[in-house]
Design an enzyme around this catalytic site. Sequence first.
Site, PDB file in Angstrom:
ATOM      1  N   CYS A   1       0.796  -1.234   0.000  1.00 48.85           N
ATOM      2  CA  CYS A   1       0.000   0.000   0.000  1.00 48.85           C
ATOM      3  C   CYS A   1       0.822   1.274   0.000  1.00 48.85           C
ATOM      4  O   CYS A   1       0.789   2.056  -0.946  1.00 48.85           O
ATOM      5  CB  CYS A   1      -0.945  -0.003   1.204  1.00 48.85           C
ATOM      6  SG  CYS A   1      -2.235  -1.270   1.104  1.00 48.85           S
ATOM      7  N   ILE A   2       1.554   1.529   1.074  1.00 44.00           N
ATOM      8  CA  ILE A   2       2.147   2.849   1.276  1.00 44.00           C
ATOM      9  C   ILE A   2       3.216   3.194   0.237  1.00 44.00           C
ATOM     10  O   ILE A   2       3.295   4.343  -0.201  1.00 44.00           O
ATOM     11  CB  ILE A   2       2.715   2.967   2.704  1.00 44.00           C
ATOM     12  CG1 ILE A   2       1.603   2.683   3.718  1.00 44.00           C
ATOM     13  CG2 ILE A   2       3.256   4.368   2.950  1.00 44.00           C
ATOM     14  CD1 ILE A   2       2.060   2.712   5.144  1.00 44.00           C
TER      15      ILE A   2
END
Length: 449
Positions: A280-281
């Site tokens: 994700c990040i």
Amino acid sequence: MNEILPDEAAKRLLQRVRDRSFRVGVIGLGYVGVPLALAALRAGFDVLGFDINPARVSELNAGRTGIKHIQADDLAMAARAGRFLATDDFSRLDEPDGLIICVPTPLTRHREPDLSFVVQTAEAIAGRLRKGQFIALESTTYPGTTEEILKPILERTGLKSQKDFYLAFSPEREDPGNLRFGTASIPKVVGGDGPEALAIAQALYGEFVVQTVPVSSTSVAEAVKLTENIFRSVNIALVNELKLIYAAMGIDIWEVIEAAKTKPFGFMPFYPGPGLGGHCIPIDPFYLSWKAREYGITARFIELAGEINTAMPHLVVERLAQGLDQRFARGLNGARILVFGASYKKNVDDMRESPSLRLIELIEQRGAQTSYHDPHVPIIPQTREHGGLAGRRSIDLAPGTIGDFDAVLIATDHDAVDYKRLVTEARLVIDTRNACERHGVLAANVIKA
């Protein structure tokens, strides 16, 4: 038989949700799809899972998740009872009442969205789409994907969203290895293409998660997930930059954060590290910065945070080289380095975007030899960006092994590590996670990086 009107079809699906005759289809049986399938099974729904990997399908049908932090007991029981089946036969996509898409959305080498998995999945669904089905996308993506990419592909069949099928977006919120929050205990944001789709999404997810959070459109739901991860990316970049500034001043960033987080309002602790990991990040913020360019907007804050976080592995390697020079009057060339931790976060076997892989590559580019140890990752799997490391194995830490290396680099702070032994036996420790101090081990041969 008279044709079922759209509102009647929606009512039928809602009734099937209530009486648990609604069959759930999950496409993509990985770190998002398997927990979702388990949550649906535990709530009483039958699940048909789809994956393109035959070995993965066989593993799941044998009752094994293949993911260490996900318990397999419920899955094995459901498989034996005939309530769960995994398949690579995508001609069966018309069998479930609802299909939930949990496929990867990576970046290209040029940091542009790669929606190939979403597109291929949509085309597969379109080949078997039938009236009355519910389709939900969970893969993180830029605002507009459901409306601009997924919906047109499905409507090429001649069936229309809001009339013949129901389309929604509900972003995944998985946090691998988090013992406090799992799929069922995390509120679920849902956005629908029309009121019927939203009602079905709320009803279905509401049966196996603690709370649903309806929003006005699929684009808003897509923006929610990006906002959550951009918030984390920017704040991690901030503390990574503060770490560099404070280190130059002789101030320990970890001590600063511990003191600052005692403030009961206006501050939330984030922690520096060797680089971003996970699916994700490191990826999601660039989906929005790419989409913003379509509107003539440069997402400077997002891009800057990405630059800072991407630079962290290089800075860690520089700190390692400085440590070797200061302690032993030698550089990285010809040194032997032991990297502790290969997964992207502690206590899991998740290797997605792990900064450890980049660290190993950078260290070896400087002429050093590397080995790694990770109790959760016995062998490095094949990855898109670091294929040359696939197949490397975690070394055993027999007595005397640690002392054979010039330095140990702690990249992942697993709990199942004897940090006292590590520091005692190592000649030099470069600690990127403040793991040693957090475990009560203080020594002159430990350098925070």
